[in-house]
Write a protein that holds these residues in place. Structure first.
Motif, PDB file in Angstrom:
ATOM      1  N   ILE A  27      56.470 -10.639 -65.403  1.00  0.00           N
ATOM      2  CA  ILE A  27      55.568 -10.948 -64.292  1.00  0.00           C
ATOM      3  C   ILE A  27      56.359 -11.054 -62.990  1.00  0.00           C
ATOM      4  O   ILE A  27      55.973 -10.470 -61.970  1.00  0.00           O
ATOM      5  CB  ILE A  27      54.791 -12.244 -64.562  1.00  0.00           C
ATOM      6  N   ALA A  28      57.480 -11.773 -63.014  1.00  0.00           N
ATOM      7  CA  ALA A  28      58.296 -11.953 -61.810  1.00  0.00           C
ATOM      8  C   ALA A  28      58.860 -10.617 -61.330  1.00  0.00           C
ATOM      9  O   ALA A  28      58.832 -10.316 -60.130  1.00  0.00           O
ATOM     10  CB  ALA A  28      59.424 -12.947 -62.075  1.00  0.00           C
ATOM     11  N   ARG A  29      59.348  -9.792 -62.253  1.00  0.00           N
ATOM     12  CA  ARG A  29      59.959  -8.508 -61.890  1.00  0.00           C
ATOM     13  C   ARG A  29      58.934  -7.555 -61.287  1.00  0.00           C
ATOM     14  O   ARG A  29      59.149  -6.991 -60.210  1.00  0.00           O
ATOM     15  CB  ARG A  29      60.616  -7.866 -63.115  1.00  0.00           C
ATOM     16  N   LEU A  30      57.807  -7.393 -61.952  1.00  0.00           N
ATOM     17  CA  LEU A  30      56.789  -6.461 -61.452  1.00  0.00           C
ATOM     18  C   LEU A  30      56.188  -6.931 -60.131  1.00  0.00           C
ATOM     19  O   LEU A  30      55.886  -6.114 -59.257  1.00  0.00           O
ATOM     20  CB  LEU A  30      55.695  -6.259 -62.501  1.00  0.00           C
ATOM     21  N   THR A  31      56.034  -8.229 -59.988  1.00  0.00           N
ATOM     22  CA  THR A  31      55.506  -8.773 -58.739  1.00  0.00           C
ATOM     23  C   THR A  31      56.493  -8.554 -57.601  1.00  0.00           C
ATOM     24  O   THR A  31      56.115  -8.136 -56.505  1.00  0.00           O
ATOM     25  CB  THR A  31      55.179 -10.262 -58.892  1.00  0.00           C
ATOM     26  N   ASN A  44      60.367 -28.913 -68.230  1.00  0.00           N
ATOM     27  CA  ASN A  44      59.234 -29.846 -68.083  1.00  0.00           C
ATOM     28  C   ASN A  44      57.946 -29.106 -67.723  1.00  0.00           C
ATOM     29  O   ASN A  44      57.201 -29.516 -66.839  1.00  0.00           O
ATOM     30  CB  ASN A  44      59.535 -30.925 -67.039  1.00  0.00           C
ATOM     31  N   ASP A  45      57.713 -27.988 -68.392  1.00  0.00           N
ATOM     32  CA  ASP A  45      56.507 -27.165 -68.197  1.00  0.00           C
ATOM     33  C   ASP A  45      56.387 -26.578 -66.799  1.00  0.00           C
ATOM     34  O   ASP A  45      55.301 -26.195 -66.368  1.00  0.00           O
ATOM     35  CB  ASP A  45      55.239 -27.956 -68.546  1.00  0.00           C
ATOM     36  N   LYS A  46      57.480 -26.489 -66.068  1.00  0.00           N
ATOM     37  CA  LYS A  46      57.491 -25.859 -64.749  1.00  0.00           C
ATOM     38  C   LYS A  46      58.467 -24.685 -64.766  1.00  0.00           C
ATOM     39  O   LYS A  46      59.531 -24.758 -65.374  1.00  0.00           O
ATOM     40  CB  LYS A  46      57.877 -26.859 -63.659  1.00  0.00           C
ATOM     41  N   VAL A  47      58.091 -23.640 -64.066  1.00  0.00           N
ATOM     42  CA  VAL A  47      58.877 -22.412 -64.042  1.00  0.00           C
ATOM     43  C   VAL A  47      59.868 -22.441 -62.886  1.00  0.00           C
ATOM     44  O   VAL A  47      59.522 -22.778 -61.754  1.00  0.00           O
ATOM     45  CB  VAL A  47      57.957 -21.180 -63.902  1.00  0.00           C
ATOM     46  N   LYS A  48      61.107 -22.084 -63.195  1.00  0.00           N
ATOM     47  CA  LYS A  48      62.141 -21.893 -62.177  1.00  0.00           C
ATOM     48  C   LYS A  48      62.649 -20.467 -62.360  1.00  0.00           C
ATOM     49  O   LYS A  48      63.063 -20.087 -63.449  1.00  0.00           O
ATOM     50  CB  LYS A  48      63.272 -22.896 -62.347  1.00  0.00           C
ATOM     51  N   ALA A  49      62.596 -19.686 -61.284  1.00  0.00           N
ATOM     52  CA  ALA A  49      62.978 -18.280 -61.377  1.00  0.00           C
ATOM     53  C   ALA A  49      64.049 -17.931 -60.366  1.00  0.00           C
ATOM     54  O   ALA A  49      64.015 -18.388 -59.224  1.00  0.00           O
ATOM     55  CB  ALA A  49      61.755 -17.395 -61.145  1.00  0.00           C
ATOM     56  N   ASP A  50      64.995 -17.123 -60.806  1.00  0.00           N
ATOM     57  CA  ASP A  50      65.970 -16.495 -59.929  1.00  0.00           C
ATOM     58  C   ASP A  50      65.618 -15.012 -59.914  1.00  0.00           C
ATOM     59  O   ASP A  50      65.529 -14.382 -60.971  1.00  0.00           O
ATOM     60  CB  ASP A  50      67.391 -16.684 -60.439  1.00  0.00           C
ATOM     61  N   GLY A  75      62.019 -11.948 -48.482  1.00  0.00           N
ATOM     62  CA  GLY A  75      62.341 -13.023 -49.418  1.00  0.00           C
ATOM     63  C   GLY A  75      61.216 -14.033 -49.535  1.00  0.00           C
ATOM     64  O   GLY A  75      60.851 -14.465 -50.639  1.00  0.00           O
ATOM     65  N   GLN A  76      60.638 -14.413 -48.396  1.00  0.00           N
ATOM     66  CA  GLN A  76      59.514 -15.350 -48.414  1.00  0.00           C
ATOM     67  C   GLN A  76      58.306 -14.769 -49.148  1.00  0.00           C
ATOM     68  O   GLN A  76      57.645 -15.465 -49.916  1.00  0.00           O
ATOM     69  CB  GLN A  76      59.098 -15.717 -46.990  1.00  0.00           C
ATOM     70  N   LYS A  77      58.045 -13.496 -48.914  1.00  0.00           N
ATOM     71  CA  LYS A  77      56.896 -12.836 -49.559  1.00  0.00           C
ATOM     72  C   LYS A  77      57.119 -12.774 -51.080  1.00  0.00           C
ATOM     73  O   LYS A  77      56.166 -12.964 -51.851  1.00  0.00           O
ATOM     74  CB  LYS A  77      56.698 -11.443 -48.967  1.00  0.00           C
ATOM     75  N   ILE A  78      58.353 -12.522 -51.510  1.00  0.00           N
ATOM     76  CA  ILE A  78      58.656 -12.523 -52.939  1.00  0.00           C
ATOM     77  C   ILE A  78      58.360 -13.908 -53.517  1.00  0.00           C
ATOM     78  O   ILE A  78      57.717 -14.038 -54.564  1.00  0.00           O
ATOM     79  CB  ILE A  78      60.117 -12.105 -53.206  1.00  0.00           C
ATOM     80  N   GLN A  79      58.823 -14.957 -52.839  1.00  0.00           N
ATOM     81  CA  GLN A  79      58.574 -16.322 -53.317  1.00  0.00           C
ATOM     82  C   GLN A  79      57.076 -16.600 -53.420  1.00  0.00           C
ATOM     83  O   GLN A  79      56.609 -17.129 -54.441  1.00  0.00           O
ATOM     84  CB  GLN A  79      59.216 -17.340 -52.364  1.00  0.00           C
ATOM     85  N   ALA A  96      51.448 -15.193 -58.728  1.00  0.00           N
ATOM     86  CA  ALA A  96      51.245 -14.439 -59.967  1.00  0.00           C
ATOM     87  C   ALA A  96      51.413 -15.331 -61.199  1.00  0.00           C
ATOM     88  O   ALA A  96      50.602 -15.277 -62.124  1.00  0.00           O
ATOM     89  CB  ALA A  96      52.200 -13.250 -60.026  1.00  0.00           C
ATOM     90  N   ILE A  97      52.462 -16.143 -61.211  1.00  0.00           N
ATOM     91  CA  ILE A  97      52.695 -17.011 -62.367  1.00  0.00           C
ATOM     92  C   ILE A  97      51.559 -18.020 -62.512  1.00  0.00           C
ATOM     93  O   ILE A  97      51.057 -18.251 -63.615  1.00  0.00           O
ATOM     94  CB  ILE A  97      54.071 -17.699 -62.271  1.00  0.00           C
ATOM     95  N   LYS A  98      51.123 -18.603 -61.399  1.00  0.00           N
ATOM     96  CA  LYS A  98      50.021 -19.571 -61.454  1.00  0.00           C
ATOM     97  C   LYS A  98      48.728 -18.911 -61.923  1.00  0.00           C
ATOM     98  O   LYS A  98      48.013 -19.453 -62.751  1.00  0.00           O
ATOM     99  CB  LYS A  98      49.811 -20.235 -60.092  1.00  0.00           C
ATOM    100  N   GLU A  99      48.424 -17.728 -61.391  1.00  0.00           N
ATOM    101  CA  GLU A  99      47.164 -17.072 -61.716  1.00  0.00           C
ATOM    102  C   GLU A  99      47.156 -16.452 -63.107  1.00  0.00           C
ATOM    103  O   GLU A  99      46.155 -16.517 -63.808  1.00  0.00           O
ATOM    104  CB  GLU A  99      46.839 -15.989 -60.686  1.00  0.00           C
TER     105      GLU A  99
END
Length: 123
Positions: free
Chosen positions: A26-30, A59-65, A80-84, A90-93
């Motif tokens: 999801i992170a990569r394609l987004t 703790n059920d929260k996503v951290k992505a690099d 960079g801001q738009k990626i964030q 995407a992850i939330k939805e």
């Protein structure tokens, strides 16, 4: 009384587990869909299928690099801001998980390839 029993039954149907590989995808394609991103970068891990991303769930929260190569005509900060923003959305939805952080690493710049010079002898 029936309503209370029915809702208890619905809540105890089991668990849903999302693999981190799904979150990486999801992170990569987004990130690739964000204007200004040329391609994914190197996340520093050899022999890993999740090129350009590292995801951890704490703790059920996503951290992505997210590691990217941007186009030379892009505003790096805005990209960079738009990626964030987009990866968080995407992850939330898609999976309904909260996001702790999306760290973006701009690793390189892609410049357009110059047009080949055609000489009179090649015409």
């Amino acid at each position: 009384m029936m309503d209370k029993e029915h809702s208890m039954y619905e809540e105890s149907q089991g668990t849903i587990t999302i693999a981190t590989t799904v979150l990486n995808t999801i992170a990569r394609l987004t990130a690739l869909s964000v204007p200004g991103v040329a391609r994914m970068g190197n996340n520093g891990q050899l022999l890993q299928t999740n090129i350009g991303t590292n995801i951890k769930v704490v703790n059920d929260k996503v951290k992505a690099d997210v590691f990217v190569v941007v186009r030379s005509d892009a505003n790096f900060y805005e990209t960079g801001q738009k990626i964030q923003q987009e990866v968080t959305r995407a992850i939330k939805e898609i999976v309904g998980m909260d996001v702790q952080a999306i760290n973006v690493y701009i690793q390189d710049v892609e410049y357009p390839q110059p047009a080949p010079i055609v000489t009179d002898a090649e015409k």
